[in-house]
Design a protein around this motif. Structure first.
Motif, PDB file in Angstrom:
ATOM      1  N   ASP A  41      49.313  40.623  46.190  1.00 29.90           N
ATOM      2  CA  ASP A  41      48.250  39.776  46.750  1.00 29.90           C
ATOM      3  C   ASP A  41      47.416  39.157  45.636  1.00 29.90           C
ATOM      4  O   ASP A  41      47.098  37.966  45.663  1.00 29.90           O
ATOM      5  CB  ASP A  41      47.312  40.590  47.653  1.00 29.90           C
ATOM      6  N   LYS A  42      47.071  39.986  44.648  1.00 32.56           N
ATOM      7  CA  LYS A  42      46.287  39.504  43.508  1.00 32.56           C
ATOM      8  C   LYS A  42      47.050  38.416  42.760  1.00 32.56           C
ATOM      9  O   LYS A  42      46.471  37.402  42.357  1.00 32.56           O
ATOM     10  CB  LYS A  42      46.056  40.661  42.519  1.00 32.56           C
ATOM     11  N   PHE A  66      47.203  35.212  44.771  1.00 32.25           N
ATOM     12  CA  PHE A  66      45.885  34.589  44.785  1.00 32.25           C
ATOM     13  C   PHE A  66      45.621  33.857  43.465  1.00 32.25           C
ATOM     14  O   PHE A  66      45.210  32.700  43.451  1.00 32.25           O
ATOM     15  CB  PHE A  66      44.783  35.648  45.031  1.00 32.25           C
ATOM     16  N   ALA A  67      45.910  34.540  42.356  1.00 32.48           N
ATOM     17  CA  ALA A  67      45.687  33.952  41.029  1.00 32.48           C
ATOM     18  C   ALA A  67      46.569  32.715  40.839  1.00 32.48           C
ATOM     19  O   ALA A  67      46.115  31.682  40.334  1.00 32.48           O
ATOM     20  CB  ALA A  67      45.975  34.981  39.946  1.00 32.48           C
ATOM     21  N   LYS A 118      47.747  30.726  43.044  1.00 33.70           N
ATOM     22  CA  LYS A 118      47.335  29.604  43.895  1.00 33.70           C
ATOM     23  C   LYS A 118      45.958  29.055  43.558  1.00 33.70           C
ATOM     24  O   LYS A 118      45.558  28.009  44.058  1.00 33.70           O
ATOM     25  CB  LYS A 118      47.350  30.038  45.373  1.00 33.70           C
ATOM     26  N   ASN A 119      45.219  29.793  42.714  1.00 40.14           N
ATOM     27  CA  ASN A 119      43.861  29.363  42.414  1.00 40.14           C
ATOM     28  C   ASN A 119      43.652  28.909  40.969  1.00 40.14           C
ATOM     29  O   ASN A 119      42.546  28.982  40.444  1.00 40.14           O
ATOM     30  CB  ASN A 119      42.874  30.469  42.781  1.00 40.14           C
ATOM     31  N   GLY A 120      44.714  28.478  40.356  1.00 34.76           N
ATOM     32  CA  GLY A 120      44.605  27.909  39.018  1.00 34.76           C
ATOM     33  C   GLY A 120      44.237  28.904  37.940  1.00 34.76           C
ATOM     34  O   GLY A 120      43.672  28.536  36.914  1.00 34.76           O
ATOM     35  N   GLN A 121      44.571  30.187  38.150  1.00 38.32           N
ATOM     36  CA  GLN A 121      44.243  31.202  37.148  1.00 38.32           C
ATOM     37  C   GLN A 121      45.392  31.461  36.178  1.00 38.32           C
ATOM     38  O   GLN A 121      45.298  32.335  35.329  1.00 38.32           O
ATOM     39  CB  GLN A 121      43.831  32.504  37.833  1.00 38.32           C
ATOM     40  N   THR A 167      40.606  39.901  36.404  1.00 42.03           N
ATOM     41  CA  THR A 167      39.286  40.243  36.919  1.00 42.03           C
ATOM     42  C   THR A 167      38.272  40.501  35.807  1.00 42.03           C
ATOM     43  O   THR A 167      37.123  40.113  35.916  1.00 42.03           O
ATOM     44  CB  THR A 167      39.367  41.474  37.854  1.00 42.03           C
ATOM     45  N   ALA A 196      53.370  31.601  39.959  1.00 39.55           N
ATOM     46  CA  ALA A 196      52.848  30.253  39.685  1.00 39.55           C
ATOM     47  C   ALA A 196      53.973  29.332  39.224  1.00 39.55           C
ATOM     48  O   ALA A 196      54.015  28.148  39.576  1.00 39.55           O
ATOM     49  CB  ALA A 196      51.754  30.320  38.629  1.00 39.55           C
ATOM     50  N   THR A 249      52.397  25.880  40.239  1.00 40.73           N
ATOM     51  CA  THR A 249      50.930  25.815  40.208  1.00 40.73           C
ATOM     52  C   THR A 249      50.344  26.201  38.848  1.00 40.73           C
ATOM     53  O   THR A 249      49.152  26.462  38.735  1.00 40.73           O
ATOM     54  CB  THR A 249      50.314  26.722  41.295  1.00 40.73           C
TER      55      THR A 249
END
Ligand SMILES: [Zn+2]
Length: 94
Positions: free
Chosen positions: A22-23, A26-27, A29-32, A45, A77, A82
């Motif tokens: 999940d982490k 999330f990363a 998809k969120n440009g991390q 984090t 990613a 992404t």
């Protein structure tokens, strides 16, 4: 990789790796996940780690030999397309 393959991979990552998955998703998809000219990094984090297909600079990977979520985030990613491209040298930022 087609969109449906990418979606399948995301579902698999979540299923196989649970919280880590999940982490990672999330990363991803969120440009991390950021590709600099010299290195690819994942913003975690508490810190930012340099990653590759099967390498990461975080403690879990380096000292405990664990599959960490940063590598998963990188792979996810990549599959999703992404990864954020930055035209800078990461070395200059640290
Ligand atoms: Zn890691």
């Amino acid at each position: 990789m087609s969109d449906s393959d990418a979606e399948w991979m995301v579902a698999e990552v979540c299923r196989l790796y649970d919280t880590k998955g999940d982490k990672a998703v999330f990363a991803a998809k969120n440009g991390q996940v950021i590709q600099y000219r010299d290195f690819c990094v994942v913003i975690g984090t508490s810190d930012t780690y340099v990653v590759d297909e099967d390498f990461c600079t975080c403690g879990d990977f380096m000292y405990r030999g664990l599959q960490c979520w940063h590598i998963l985030a990188y792979r996810t990613a990549k599959a999703l397309g992404t990864i954020v491209q930055r035209d800078e040298w990461y070395q200059d930022l640290i």
